[in-house]
Design a protein around this motif. Structure first.
Motif, PDB file in Angstrom:
ATOM      1  N   GLN A  46       2.825  -5.617   6.020  1.00  0.00           N
ATOM      2  CA  GLN A  46       3.166  -4.255   6.489  1.00  0.00           C
ATOM      3  C   GLN A  46       4.427  -4.309   7.351  1.00  0.00           C
ATOM      4  O   GLN A  46       4.874  -5.396   7.731  1.00  0.00           O
ATOM      5  CB  GLN A  46       1.988  -3.662   7.271  1.00  0.00           C
ATOM      6  N   THR A  47       4.992  -3.144   7.647  1.00  0.00           N
ATOM      7  CA  THR A  47       6.226  -3.108   8.436  1.00  0.00           C
ATOM      8  C   THR A  47       6.146  -2.056   9.542  1.00  0.00           C
ATOM      9  O   THR A  47       5.423  -1.071   9.414  1.00  0.00           O
ATOM     10  CB  THR A  47       7.450  -2.753   7.550  1.00  0.00           C
ATOM     11  N   ILE A  48       6.891  -2.298  10.622  1.00  0.00           N
ATOM     12  CA  ILE A  48       7.109  -1.261  11.644  1.00  0.00           C
ATOM     13  C   ILE A  48       8.240  -0.394  11.091  1.00  0.00           C
ATOM     14  O   ILE A  48       9.235  -0.912  10.573  1.00  0.00           O
ATOM     15  CB  ILE A  48       7.448  -1.887  13.025  1.00  0.00           C
ATOM     16  N   SER A  49       8.082   0.937  11.173  1.00  0.00           N
ATOM     17  CA  SER A  49       9.047   1.836  10.539  1.00  0.00           C
ATOM     18  C   SER A  49      10.426   1.744  11.190  1.00  0.00           C
ATOM     19  O   SER A  49      10.566   1.396  12.366  1.00  0.00           O
ATOM     20  CB  SER A  49       8.553   3.283  10.642  1.00  0.00           C
ATOM     21  N   GLY A  73      -1.897   5.303   9.462  1.00  0.00           N
ATOM     22  CA  GLY A  73      -1.088   4.080   9.363  1.00  0.00           C
ATOM     23  C   GLY A  73      -0.543   3.692  10.724  1.00  0.00           C
ATOM     24  O   GLY A  73       0.653   3.830  11.000  1.00  0.00           O
ATOM     25  N   SER A  76       1.957  -1.245  13.887  1.00  0.00           N
ATOM     26  CA  SER A  76       2.153  -1.908  15.181  1.00  0.00           C
ATOM     27  C   SER A  76       1.713  -1.045  16.357  1.00  0.00           C
ATOM     28  O   SER A  76       1.508  -1.547  17.459  1.00  0.00           O
ATOM     29  CB  SER A  76       3.640  -2.206  15.356  1.00  0.00           C
ATOM     30  N   VAL A  93      -5.231   6.174  12.713  1.00  0.00           N
ATOM     31  CA  VAL A  93      -6.144   5.494  11.801  1.00  0.00           C
ATOM     32  C   VAL A  93      -5.377   4.419  11.048  1.00  0.00           C
ATOM     33  O   VAL A  93      -4.293   4.671  10.516  1.00  0.00           O
ATOM     34  CB  VAL A  93      -6.723   6.510  10.782  1.00  0.00           C
ATOM     35  N   GLU A  94      -5.931   3.199  11.032  1.00  0.00           N
ATOM     36  CA  GLU A  94      -5.286   2.078  10.334  1.00  0.00           C
ATOM     37  C   GLU A  94      -6.302   1.429   9.396  1.00  0.00           C
ATOM     38  O   GLU A  94      -7.417   1.147   9.776  1.00  0.00           O
ATOM     39  CB  GLU A  94      -4.756   1.078  11.374  1.00  0.00           C
ATOM     40  N   ARG A  95      -5.876   1.156   8.167  1.00  0.00           N
ATOM     41  CA  ARG A  95      -6.773   0.595   7.154  1.00  0.00           C
ATOM     42  C   ARG A  95      -7.121  -0.869   7.437  1.00  0.00           C
ATOM     43  O   ARG A  95      -8.218  -1.322   7.153  1.00  0.00           O
ATOM     44  CB  ARG A  95      -6.091   0.699   5.782  1.00  0.00           C
ATOM     45  N   LEU A  96      -6.157  -1.626   7.960  1.00  0.00           N
ATOM     46  CA  LEU A  96      -6.385  -3.067   8.148  1.00  0.00           C
ATOM     47  C   LEU A  96      -6.928  -3.321   9.555  1.00  0.00           C
ATOM     48  O   LEU A  96      -6.220  -3.095  10.556  1.00  0.00           O
ATOM     49  CB  LEU A  96      -5.083  -3.836   7.916  1.00  0.00           C
ATOM     50  N   LEU A  99      -4.777  -5.160  12.227  1.00  0.00           N
ATOM     51  CA  LEU A  99      -3.663  -4.385  12.798  1.00  0.00           C
ATOM     52  C   LEU A  99      -4.204  -3.319  13.754  1.00  0.00           C
ATOM     53  O   LEU A  99      -3.622  -3.083  14.819  1.00  0.00           O
ATOM     54  CB  LEU A  99      -2.828  -3.735  11.690  1.00  0.00           C
ATOM     55  N   SER A 138       2.357   7.559   7.710  1.00  0.00           N
ATOM     56  CA  SER A 138       3.380   6.502   7.759  1.00  0.00           C
ATOM     57  C   SER A 138       3.284   5.545   6.597  1.00  0.00           C
ATOM     58  O   SER A 138       3.653   4.379   6.726  1.00  0.00           O
ATOM     59  CB  SER A 138       3.238   5.702   9.052  1.00  0.00           C
ATOM     60  N   VAL A 191       5.663   1.436   2.782  1.00  0.00           N
ATOM     61  CA  VAL A 191       4.596   0.659   2.134  1.00  0.00           C
ATOM     62  C   VAL A 191       3.576   1.671   1.602  1.00  0.00           C
ATOM     63  O   VAL A 191       3.497   2.794   2.093  1.00  0.00           O
ATOM     64  CB  VAL A 191       3.927  -0.344   3.124  1.00  0.00           C
ATOM     65  N   VAL A 194      -2.977   3.338   0.867  1.00  0.00           N
ATOM     66  CA  VAL A 194      -3.974   2.708  -0.003  1.00  0.00           C
ATOM     67  C   VAL A 194      -5.355   3.290   0.263  1.00  0.00           C
ATOM     68  O   VAL A 194      -5.700   3.550   1.420  1.00  0.00           O
ATOM     69  CB  VAL A 194      -4.000   1.176   0.261  1.00  0.00           C
TER      70      VAL A 194
HETATM   71  N1  SAH Z   1       4.235   3.600  11.984  1.00  0.00           N
HETATM   72  C1  SAH Z   1       3.881   2.201  11.846  1.00  0.00           C
HETATM   73  C2  SAH Z   1       4.186   1.741  10.448  1.00  0.00           C
HETATM   74  C3  SAH Z   1       2.987   1.315   9.749  1.00  0.00           C
HETATM   75  S1  SAH Z   1       3.222   0.709   8.100  1.00  0.00           S
HETATM   76  C4  SAH Z   1       4.686   1.398  12.835  1.00  0.00           C
HETATM   77  O1  SAH Z   1       5.688   1.929  13.322  1.00  0.00           O
HETATM   78  O2  SAH Z   1       4.344   0.248  13.105  1.00  0.00           O
HETATM   79  C5  SAH Z   1       1.947   1.655   7.322  1.00  0.00           C
HETATM   80  C6  SAH Z   1       0.530   1.273   7.701  1.00  0.00           C
HETATM   81  O3  SAH Z   1      -0.331   2.154   6.971  1.00  0.00           O
HETATM   82  C7  SAH Z   1       0.118  -0.132   7.337  1.00  0.00           C
HETATM   83  O4  SAH Z   1      -0.264  -0.822   8.497  1.00  0.00           O
HETATM   84  C8  SAH Z   1      -1.051   0.069   6.372  1.00  0.00           C
HETATM   85  O5  SAH Z   1      -2.081  -0.884   6.507  1.00  0.00           O
HETATM   86  C9  SAH Z   1      -1.540   1.463   6.736  1.00  0.00           C
HETATM   87  N2  SAH Z   1      -2.302   2.186   5.715  1.00  0.00           N
HETATM   88  C10 SAH Z   1      -2.126   2.179   4.371  1.00  0.00           C
HETATM   89  N3  SAH Z   1      -3.027   2.994   3.776  1.00  0.00           N
HETATM   90  C11 SAH Z   1      -3.774   3.565   4.776  1.00  0.00           C
HETATM   91  C12 SAH Z   1      -4.862   4.508   4.799  1.00  0.00           C
HETATM   92  N4  SAH Z   1      -5.354   5.043   3.674  1.00  0.00           N
HETATM   93  N5  SAH Z   1      -5.380   4.848   6.002  1.00  0.00           N
HETATM   94  C13 SAH Z   1      -4.895   4.303   7.144  1.00  0.00           C
HETATM   95  N6  SAH Z   1      -3.880   3.406   7.179  1.00  0.00           N
HETATM   96  C14 SAH Z   1      -3.315   3.049   6.009  1.00  0.00           C
END
Ligand code: SAH
Length: 207
Positions: A46-49, A73, A76, A93-96, A99, A138, A191, A194
């Motif tokens: 994954q990436t920070i935007s 998403g 970070s 909310v974050e899927r992983l 993170l 995001s 990214v 999902v």
């Molecule tokens: N704004 C963040 C960027 C996150 S990258 C930053 O500045 O750091 C996008 C993130 O969305 C990833 O960590 C990914 O795991 C998450 N993601 C993908 N699908 C998702 C979903 N269905 N629900 C929540 N998070 C999700």
């Protein structure tokens, strides 16, 4: 930030971004790059935007200090911290889970109090705290996520990248009494979003 200001003007989001140290949200190996206007890896693929995109998207939310915002998403937690300076409450909310856990720890250590970090459940968004005044997505969605529109108040704003896995169009949606209106804000590359109502999990492993 000066180059972003030259392009977007002196938007409120930039002032909030100047109060948040981006170097605190990137891995140690990338700290030297933390103030470049570029996305950076944060682990787990994954990436920070990119800061320009954060400024553009957050500005489009037209936040008021009393608003409740949903962020999909967390990554970070950088954009979360920016939102927390501009809104009343942020639900993110974050899927992983790894993170989500590290973002929660980081935000607590920075004393960001008006944020709830959740590991994503089976359905897109976070129903228990809906409706929201604004929603920011995001990660790139394959289509406009209807399930999130129903988590917005009437007149609520949502910014979401919609398109293919490689390239998306940034869309701004406003919920209306009758449905919603949509405008486009330019192309971008995120990214994939999902899970339910988005890209299948196995496809994300390929890219
Ligand atoms: N704004 C963040 C960027 C996150 S990258 C930053 O500045 O750091 C996008 C993130 O969305 C990833 O960590 C990914 O795991 C998450 N993601 C993908 N699908 C998702 C979903 N269905 N629900 C929540 N998070 C999700």
């Amino acid at each position: 930030m000066d180059s972003i200001r030259a392009e977007l003007g002196d938007v409120k989001a930039l002032r909030a971004m100047e109060q948040v140290e981006r170097s605190g949200f990137v891995p140690a190996s990338s700290v030297g790059m933390a103030y470049e206007d570029t996305p950076l890896p944060i682990g787990e693929g994954q990436t920070i935007s990119q800061p320009f995109i954060v400024a553009l998207m957050v500005d489009a939310l037209e936040l008021r200090p009393t608003d409740r915002v949903l962020e999909i998403g967390t990554g970070s937690g950088y954009q979360t911290a920016v939102l927390a300076r501009m809104a009343g409450e942020v639900v993110t909310v974050e899927r992983l889970p790894s993170l989500a856990d590290s973002a929660r720890t980081r935000l607590e250590a920075m004393d960001v109090g008006n944020v709830e970090v959740h590991t994503a459940g089976p359905c897109l968004g976070w129903l228990p705290r809906s409706p929201y005044d604004a929603i920011i997505v995001s990660a790139g969605a394959p289509r406009l996520p209807r399930r999130l529109v129903s988590q917005l108040v009437v007149r609520g704003r949502m910014v979401v990248p919609v398109g293919s896995r490689e390239k998306q169009e940034l869309m701004k949606l406003v919920r209306t009494q009758e449905g919603f209106s949509v405008s486009t804000m330019g192309s971008c590359r995120f990214v994939p979003l999902v899970g339910a109502d988005a890209w299948p999990e196995d496809a994300s492993a390929r890219g």
